[in-house]
Design an enzyme around this catalytic site. Structure first.
Site, mmCIF file in Angstrom:
data_model
loop_
_atom_site.group_PDB
_atom_site.id
_atom_site.type_symbol
_atom_site.label_atom_id
_atom_site.label_comp_id
_atom_site.label_asym_id
_atom_site.label_seq_id
_atom_site.Cartn_x
_atom_site.Cartn_y
_atom_site.Cartn_z
ATOM 1 N N ARG A 124 0.801 -1.213 0.000
ATOM 2 C CA ARG A 124 0.000 0.000 0.000
ATOM 3 C C ARG A 124 0.839 1.271 0.000
ATOM 4 N NH1 ARG A 124 -5.398 -2.032 2.746
ATOM 5 N NH2 ARG A 124 -4.433 -3.971 2.154
ATOM 6 N N ASP A 167 -3.882 -0.359 -3.709
ATOM 7 C CA ASP A 167 -4.873 -0.771 -2.731
ATOM 8 C C ASP A 167 -5.379 -2.136 -3.219
ATOM 9 O OD1 ASP A 167 -7.057 -1.307 -1.238
ATOM 10 O OD2 ASP A 167 -8.162 0.515 -1.771
ATOM 11 N N PHE A 168 -5.095 -3.170 -2.448
ATOM 12 C CA PHE A 168 -5.356 -4.535 -2.924
ATOM 13 C C PHE A 168 -6.829 -4.809 -3.208
ATOM 14 C CE2 PHE A 168 -1.490 -6.045 -0.231
ATOM 15 C CZ PHE A 168 -0.629 -5.448 -1.138
ATOM 16 N N LYS A 184 -0.975 -19.622 5.653
ATOM 17 C CA LYS A 184 -1.905 -19.871 6.753
ATOM 18 C C LYS A 184 -2.047 -18.610 7.583
ATOM 19 C CE LYS A 184 -0.563 -21.179 10.825
ATOM 20 N NZ LYS A 184 0.276 -20.380 11.732
ATOM 21 N N HIS A 224 4.713 -24.024 6.425
ATOM 22 C CA HIS A 224 6.170 -23.972 6.268
ATOM 23 C C HIS A 224 6.885 -25.135 6.954
ATOM 24 C CE1 HIS A 224 6.139 -21.923 10.201
ATOM 25 N NE2 HIS A 224 7.410 -22.227 10.293
ATOM 26 N N LYS A 239 10.688 -27.893 6.038
ATOM 27 C CA LYS A 239 11.848 -28.081 6.921
ATOM 28 C C LYS A 239 12.601 -29.352 6.532
ATOM 29 C CE LYS A 239 9.877 -25.603 10.893
ATOM 30 N NZ LYS A 239 10.746 -24.496 11.269
ATOM 31 N N GLU A 268 8.168 -23.373 21.750
ATOM 32 C CA GLU A 268 8.735 -22.102 21.298
ATOM 33 C C GLU A 268 9.135 -21.290 22.507
ATOM 34 O OE1 GLU A 268 6.764 -20.205 17.820
ATOM 35 O OE2 GLU A 268 5.038 -21.206 18.697
ATOM 36 N N ASP A 277 -3.365 -21.887 15.813
ATOM 37 C CA ASP A 277 -2.119 -21.337 15.268
ATOM 38 C C ASP A 277 -1.095 -22.427 14.946
ATOM 39 O OD1 ASP A 277 -0.424 -19.071 14.586
ATOM 40 O OD2 ASP A 277 0.710 -19.479 16.417
ATOM 41 N N HIS A 291 0.627 -27.150 11.590
ATOM 42 C CA HIS A 291 1.954 -27.763 11.689
ATOM 43 C C HIS A 291 1.943 -29.139 12.378
ATOM 44 C CE1 HIS A 291 2.979 -23.838 10.373
ATOM 45 N NE2 HIS A 291 3.073 -23.255 11.540
HETATM 46 C C1 BG6 Z 1 3.741 -19.889 12.680
HETATM 47 C C2 BG6 Z 1 2.901 -19.435 13.842
HETATM 48 O O1 BG6 Z 1 2.963 -20.580 11.757
HETATM 49 O O2 BG6 Z 1 4.775 -20.742 13.146
HETATM 50 C C3 BG6 Z 1 3.756 -18.738 14.885
HETATM 51 O O3 BG6 Z 1 1.889 -18.553 13.400
HETATM 52 C C4 BG6 Z 1 4.916 -19.625 15.276
HETATM 53 O O4 BG6 Z 1 2.992 -18.397 16.023
HETATM 54 C C5 BG6 Z 1 5.669 -20.138 14.055
HETATM 55 O O5 BG6 Z 1 5.778 -18.880 16.116
HETATM 56 C C6 BG6 Z 1 6.717 -21.171 14.432
HETATM 57 O O6 BG6 Z 1 7.505 -21.494 13.323
HETATM 58 P P1 BG6 Z 1 8.977 -22.049 13.482
HETATM 59 O O7 BG6 Z 1 9.436 -22.345 12.095
HETATM 60 O O8 BG6 Z 1 9.768 -20.972 14.149
HETATM 61 O O9 BG6 Z 1 8.864 -23.268 14.347
#
Ligand code: BG6
Length: 498
Positions: free
Chosen positions: A55, A98-99, A154, A184, A188, A222, A241, A246
């Protein structure tokens, strides 16, 4: 148009990448550094161009220096060689728009004119609620063709219904074969290795079932807290989340049956079968098999950190969980009776993601009765930090005085030291490369997202009925005491060799 082959060799593919949200945190922290690394390794083909979209009014110089800044911050100095950097920055272009209104999209169409011979990849690093608007505007403005692909991040929705609406909106413009949903964790290194480990090694292939495995444990801990994302996180919580995506993806890769080949749909069909077989939570399991937690103030690495309700922007009434532990299972022939213990939380003592496969004990034990507790193999699959795989085996303790004393030790494959020359690429590098190749096996298909939501929705609804406050745990601990009790009630404990 697949460039995939069984040896993993690929012809690099020229693309045009249009990145929505190019000034956002993910783009700056992960996507540009990942694209730069691909370029440095010679994997961004010849004319590949990168268009930043945001933007903010900026000219190309202003945008380029923002990207350069991000690379200086997020790429190691010794990897930022001048020549690669100059080549990379020269690929950039920028448009402010502006998307949600179609007007500015002519700028994208014009940028595309010079690149019609290569496919366009549209990367949506923006809030999911505007995915539909963007896709529609791209189509109306004539920016797309029948090669264009879309990459989405996500979270896709916050439950089954909202995710279906978002998927419908994307699906009205792009066919499923050109939609790349990112999780993601699938990029890994060690997660990929799970596929190799399971399906290339007969040793594991034959043992991978309820006859030989007693239970499976997954920890994704984490150290970070909410990181200025309170608004998003508080509406989501750790189940949405982290578990919905994951952790369930990890469960799928551990539990799935061997696919007939490595094609995307062969793999994803097997993953969906696992999601469908996940044991749903019933009301009576809630107190026993699921623990929700929320951190209070504590210390991590000697530093005092605030509690969840004291974070910046916090709503002090919140019952949102920052930790979940659960015992679940996959109800099919392979896994009948094998508990899967999952736990994940913020503000734990360290960042640690690992999967432990606990094998059953020998049917008849002949060694020192005091050592009986040792007597089982474990396969430890470490995602982060220090990616690697270790098989815990028992050997005889050496020395004349030790008799037949057993010793537990790892057969160790530490990727960093075993392959010292190879840098372990960030998940996003691999995922971006796969999108460029047009290869979907590391991306999540619509039905996977939806089955995962369905399972989570059931649990969220049960929680909502009870409306209980989450259990407290001090920041810097391994979660509420109840999460330890949850596993000890089965005569087991969380793996503790960290
Ligand atoms: C994300 C979450 O998808 O993954 C975050 O929204 C989280 O809250 C993160 O911290 C963790 O990813 P990684 O690769 O650091 O384990």
């Amino acid at each position: 148009m697949s460039h995939h082959n069984r040896t993993g060799q690929v012809a690099s593919t020229e693309i045009d990448l249009a990145l929505f949200g190019a000034l956002g945190d993910l783009a700056q922290r992960k996507l540009f550094p990942a694209l730069f690394q691909l370029d440095r390794e010679g994997l961004l083909a010849g004319q590949t161009r990168l268009l930043g979209l945001a933007r903010q009014e900026l000219d190309l110089d202003g945008f380029t220096s923002r990207v350069e800044q991000a690379l200086h911050t997020h790429v190691k100095a010794e990897e930022l060689d001048r020549e690669a950097l100059t080549r990379f920055l020269a690929r950039l272009d920028y448009r402010c728009l502006d998307f949600t209104t179609v007007d500015g999209y002519a700028g994208i169409r014009d940028w595309r004119e010079a690149g019609r011979e290569r496919p366009m990849v549209v990367y949506l690093s923006v809030a999911a609620k505007i995915y539909g608007d963007i896709c529609r505007n791209l189509e109306i403005s004539g920016s797309l063709d029948d090669q264009s692909r879309v990459v989405v991040e996500k979270p896709i929705g916050h439950d089954l219904a909202s995710s279906a609406a978002i998927n419908d909106a994307i699906g009205a413009v792009f066919p499923e074969s050109r939609i790349y949903r990112i999780d993601h964790y699938l990029g890994k290194e060690t997660v990929q290795n799970l596929i190799a480990l399971r399906f290339a090694n007969p040793l594991f292939g034959t043992q991978w079932n309820q006859n030989h495995i007693s239970h499976v444990e997954i920890t994704v801990a984490e150290q970070v807290g909410i990181e200025g994302r309170w608004g998003y996180f508080d509406a989501a919580g750790q189940l949405r989340d982290m578990v919905q995506n994951h952790l369930l993806q990890l469960v799928c890769l551990i539990a799935m049956d061997p696919p007939a080949n490595l094609d995307a749909d062969a793999i994803r069909d097997e993953k969906v079968k696992v999601l469908k077989a996940l044991r749903p939570f019933t009301d009576d399991m809630l107190g026993r098999d699921v623990v929700r937690g929320q951190y209070i103030a504590g210390t991590i690495g000697g530093q005092a950190v605030p509690g969840y309700l004291e974070e910046e922007g916090a709503n002090i009434e919140s019952h949102t969980e920052s930790f979940v532990a659960m015992k679940t299972g996959v109800e099919n022939w392979r896994w009948a009776g094998v508990p899967f213990y999952l736990r994940t939380g913020k503000r734990m003592p360290e960042k640690l993601s690992q999967i432990i496969i606990h094998f059953r004990q020998q049917p008849h034990y002949i060694f020192d009765p005091d050592q009986r507790g040792l007597a089982a193999n474990k396969l430890v699959i470490r995602l982060q930090p220090e990616e690697g795989i270790a098989l815990e085996v028992l050997t005889k303790d050496s020395g004349l005085d030790k008799g037949m004393r057993l010793r537990r030790g790892p057969l160790h494959l530490d990727f960093n030291s075993a392959f010292p020359k190879s840098r372990i690429p960030d998940a996003y590098e691999r995922l971006l490369l796969e999108v460029m190749k047009g290869q979907q096996y590391l991306f999540v298909r619509r039905d996977e997202v939806e089955h995962a939501w369905q399972w989570c929705d059931n649990l969220i609804a049960a929680w909502a009925d009870r409306d209980e406050a989450p259990r407290r745990y001090p920041a810097g601990s391994w979660g509420p005491v109840a999460s330890i009790a949850m596993i000890t009630q089965d005569g087991r404990s969380w793996y503790e060799d960290y």
